[in-house]
Design a protein around this motif. Structure first.
Motif, short mmCIF file in Angstrom:
data_model
loop_
_atom_site.label_atom_id
_atom_site.label_comp_id
_atom_site.label_asym_id
_atom_site.label_seq_id
_atom_site.Cartn_x
_atom_site.Cartn_y
_atom_site.Cartn_z
N THR A 72 -10.30 -14.14 -34.01
CA THR A 72 -11.51 -13.51 -33.48
C THR A 72 -12.70 -13.93 -34.33
N PHE A 114 -7.74 -7.05 -27.77
CA PHE A 114 -7.33 -8.44 -27.97
C PHE A 114 -6.16 -8.55 -28.95
N ILE A 162 -11.89 -5.76 -29.92
CA ILE A 162 -10.98 -6.35 -30.90
C ILE A 162 -9.59 -5.74 -30.78
N LEU A 197 -10.91 -14.97 -29.45
CA LEU A 197 -11.92 -14.04 -28.93
C LEU A 197 -13.22 -14.28 -29.69
N VAL A 234 -9.46 -12.12 -38.02
CA VAL A 234 -10.74 -11.62 -37.51
C VAL A 234 -11.78 -11.91 -38.57
N SER A 270 -3.62 -15.60 -33.33
CA SER A 270 -4.88 -15.46 -32.61
C SER A 270 -6.01 -15.40 -33.63
#
Length: 313
Positions: free
Chosen positions: A150, A306, A303, A256, A126, A148
């Motif tokens: 963000t 996700f 967040i 994201l 993130v 993943s």
């Protein structure tokens, strides 16, 4: 009662009390968020650590004019099932100031070295502001190690029509480095940062809180910190070259994108779609650039949802 019995009784009471104190000490809970440091890739990095659990660790990367401190409200919502790490970027917060390597490709390598030394192979990333650039550079260099990513309100240098990004209408600070700018800002760090905290917010009165402003201004006022911060922007031409090359191989992990309605808007989402094949874009209503401070409920909820989604097998 005999003297011997009194002594035995007193000794027993002392031992019982000592045992109780020892048990209490062992039972005392560790701080929910711990300050730690590690030497990674030749630089001492400070980071916040919290949480336990088997799920993939999350790495939170802060932006300019802030530090890992910005993530505290989010950490408490993520640390129930995983480790959460929030480093201070090289040159910021309590991390050491490198002599060079302020391009985001190198900074990502520093963070990656930290993650590896801590024993984690895969992470979820993130990043906000400068931190999103570091997060993207991390994912682009180590795609098999990122489940993943963000990206939170800013832009990706070198991707698409990046020269028209909203921040560039006020880009004087991109070239604000060197002896004269440092002399102008010395002792006026708070004044300098007020420009970012106020002018990049939807509502200056509902932006970075006063206590945090004092914290960040005092931290960046320490020797060498403003010069390091200026170098984040000075490195943008190199970042643009690096990111243009990265973008030639699109990422495939879930991404994201959170963009402030009064800030990046659709621009960052459009950029993200050029570098990743699996993008979910969210416009954070009534927010400017400082998503965690201006719209914490919307931002944290998005967040957490996700991050908590099951990873693709």
């Amino acid at each position: 009662m005999s003297l011997l019995n009194q002594v035995v009784k007193h000794t027993g009471a002392v031992l019982l009390a000592a045992g109780a104190l020892l048990s209490a000490a062992h039972a005392a809970p560790q701080p929910a968020v711990q300050d730690r440091s590690i030497n990674a890739n030749g630089i001492e990095l400070h980071y916040l650590a919290a949480g336990t659990g088997d799920e993939t660790p999350v790495v939170l990367l802060h932006g300019y004019a802030e530090s890992s401190h910005m993530w505290l409200p989010l950490i408490s919502q993520l640390d129930d099932r995983r480790v959460v790490l929030a480093p201070d970027l090289p040159g910021a917060g309590q991390s050491a100031i490198p002599e060079s390597g302020f391009d985001k490709k190198t900074m990502a390598q520093d963070i990656h070295a930290m993650v590896q030394q801590l024993g984690y192979r895969k992470v979820k990333l993130v990043g906000h502001d400068i931190g999103l650039m570091v997060a993207y550079a991390y994912a682009a260099q180590y795609p098999d190690e990122v489940e993943s990513i963000t990206l939170m309100d800013a832009f990706l240098p070198g991707v698409g029509d990046w020269q028209k990004v909203w921040l560039l209408r006020d880009k004087w600070h991109f070239n604000f480095y060197g002896t004269t700018p440092l002399a102008l800002v010395k002792g006026r760090e708070r004044t300098y940062f007020e420009h970012f905290w106020n002018d990049f917010a939807a509502d200056p009165s509902h932006s970075v809180p006063e206590a945090d402003r004092r914290r960040y201004a005092a931290n960046y006022a320490r020797p060498g910190r403003m010069a390091a911060g200026f170098e984040y922007f000075h490195a943008f031409p190199q970042d643009a070259d690096d990111f243009a090359k990265f973008a030639q191989t699109p990422l495939t992990m879930p991404m994201l994108v959170l963009a402030g309605e009064k800030a990046s808007g659709n621009f960052l989402i459009n950029q993200a779609q050029l570098v990743d094949t699996h993008v979910q874009g969210v416009i954070v209503k009534n927010s400017g650039h400082w998503l965690m401070e201006e719209a914490p409920e919307q931002t944290i909820a998005a967040i957490v949802e996700f991050i908590n989604m099951p990873s693709a097998q």
